[in-house]
Enzyme design. Structure first.
Site, mmCIF file in Angstrom:
data_model
loop_
_atom_site.group_PDB
_atom_site.id
_atom_site.type_symbol
_atom_site.label_atom_id
_atom_site.label_comp_id
_atom_site.label_asym_id
_atom_site.label_seq_id
_atom_site.Cartn_x
_atom_site.Cartn_y
_atom_site.Cartn_z
ATOM 1 N N CYS A 124 -36.752 26.764 -24.971
ATOM 2 C CA CYS A 124 -37.231 25.394 -24.767
ATOM 3 C C CYS A 124 -37.674 24.705 -26.057
ATOM 4 O O CYS A 124 -37.813 23.479 -26.082
ATOM 5 C CB CYS A 124 -38.363 25.392 -23.746
ATOM 6 S SG CYS A 124 -37.934 26.244 -22.216
ATOM 7 N N HIS A 259 -41.112 18.658 -23.984
ATOM 8 C CA HIS A 259 -40.201 19.483 -23.183
ATOM 9 C C HIS A 259 -40.529 19.261 -21.715
ATOM 10 O O HIS A 259 -41.694 19.259 -21.310
ATOM 11 C CB HIS A 259 -40.387 20.951 -23.572
ATOM 12 C CG HIS A 259 -39.833 21.915 -22.584
ATOM 13 N ND1 HIS A 259 -38.549 21.809 -22.081
ATOM 14 C CD2 HIS A 259 -40.374 23.004 -21.982
ATOM 15 C CE1 HIS A 259 -38.338 22.792 -21.237
ATOM 16 N NE2 HIS A 259 -39.429 23.532 -21.149
ATOM 17 N N ASN A 290 -35.887 21.229 -15.262
ATOM 18 C CA ASN A 290 -36.183 21.828 -16.558
ATOM 19 C C ASN A 290 -34.874 22.374 -17.125
ATOM 20 O O ASN A 290 -34.301 23.316 -16.596
ATOM 21 C CB ASN A 290 -37.208 22.948 -16.367
ATOM 22 C CG ASN A 290 -37.548 23.680 -17.660
ATOM 23 O OD1 ASN A 290 -36.794 23.658 -18.624
ATOM 24 N ND2 ASN A 290 -38.682 24.343 -17.666
#
Length: 334
Positions: A124, A259, A290
């Site tokens: 990430c 993020h 995500n």
């Protein structure tokens, strides 16, 4: 004997992001499609994560395909001749093979060979790592323009009965072209890792265990509370350091692009940073999910589409996740 002199490269004094490109999975997956195996509800997922639907890629549509679409958009918007791309950096944990890299295949598809190409495995935080490296490559003279891509197909690592992370994950790719600039466009990156929490988020088995028949196909899992506390408290400190390194305050920001891990984390980070009301906050997770390394450029792309007035403004972007690794920098939006 006279020692021969050595020529050392040097490049542009400043850099900036010139353009964004984006691609999301072709399937819209609502919460209702996932709640059965985890014995949950649409309300439970929304309250815990803020996700209503997520984009996932159908069988045969891989992360490199999404990367190609996003990269082509970024290249076309930047107007940079492909022969001037000096490096291709792909942040991903979704390559279908250990080797060769997704970046080398992408470079060939885009027609930018023989540009050097390599993958970045920082989950990430991978996109912010890519931006840091692109900035350094250009200012060192190693490249004039650099293509940075975050590309993931996380749906291939989802266990439908996992209640820790499976319902969060989506598929997509975001790309940017980074090039020389007349004024600072990418501030110093604050980045690092904390391997003491290596197993807080990642895979539930190794591929060796899978091949030996000891474990089923490895899928994603996380220790939710550990990750939440680390993301909120420690990453707020990193974000503040990034603002200090850039020589600005939160009042100078036009946008905050974290993020897209979890809406609760995004909201809590915004609170910790005491962001003024005028700062636009990216919330792409609501309908994309995500997407790990792809999440920041995807969120930035959508934010600029919805708010073109943000162009030219300063954005704080921060990535954090498996490893545990993190990276943050302030950038000027194209």
């Amino acid at each position: 004997m006279t020692t021969p002199s050595l020529t050392q490269a040097s490049g542009a004094k400043y850099t900036r992001i010139l353009s964004f490109g984006a691609a999301r999975g072709d399937l819209v997956v609502p919460n209702e499609d996932l709640i059965g195996p985890i014995d949950s509800s649409d309300e439970w997922i929304r309250q815990r994560t803020g996700v209503i639907t997520r984009k996932r890629a159908s069988k045969g549509l891989n992360a490199v395909d999404l990367a190609e679409t996003a990269a082509n958009e970024a290249l076309e918007k930047a107007g940079v001749p492909r022969e001037k791309i000096g490096a291709v950096l792909v942040s991903t944990i979704s390559n279908v093979a250990v080797t060769p890299s997704m970046a080398s295949l992408l470079a060939d598809r885009l027609g930018v060979t023989p540009a050097p190409a390599y993958d970045i495995s920082a989950a990430c935080a991978g996109y912010t790592y890519g931006i840091a490296q692109a900035d350094a490559l250009i200012r060192s003279g190693a490249a004039e323009y650099v293509l940075v891509v975050g590309a993931e197909k996380l749906s291939q690592y989802v266990h439908p009965e996992d209640r820790s992370i499976s319902f969060l994950l989506g598929d997509g790719a975001g790309a940017v072209v980074v090039g020389p600039a007349d004024e600072p466009g990418i501030a110093a990156t604050v980045w690092g890792s904390d391997g003491s929490k290596w197993d807080a988020v990642g895979m539930n088995a190794t591929f060796e265990e899978y091949l030996d028949g000891e474990k089923p196909w490895p899928t994603m899992r996380q220790e939710g509370q550990t990750v939440f506390r680390w993301a909120v408290w420690e990453m707020a400190k990193v974000a503040k350091k990034a603002l200090e390194s850039a020589g600005i305050t939160s009042n100078d920001l036009s946008a905050f692009i974290p993020h897209q891990a979890n809406m609760r984390i995004i909201d809590e980070l915004a609170k910790q940073l005491k962001l003024p009301e005028h700062v636009a906050i990216a919330r792409d997770i609501e309908t994309t999910g995500n997407t790990s390394a792809a999440s920041i450029p995807l969120a930035a792309h959508r934010l600029l589409e919805e708010h073109p007035e943000l162009s030219g403004g300063l954005a704080l972007q921060i990535g954090f996740g498996a490893g545990l690794v993190y990276g943050a920098q302030v950038v000027r939006l194209p």
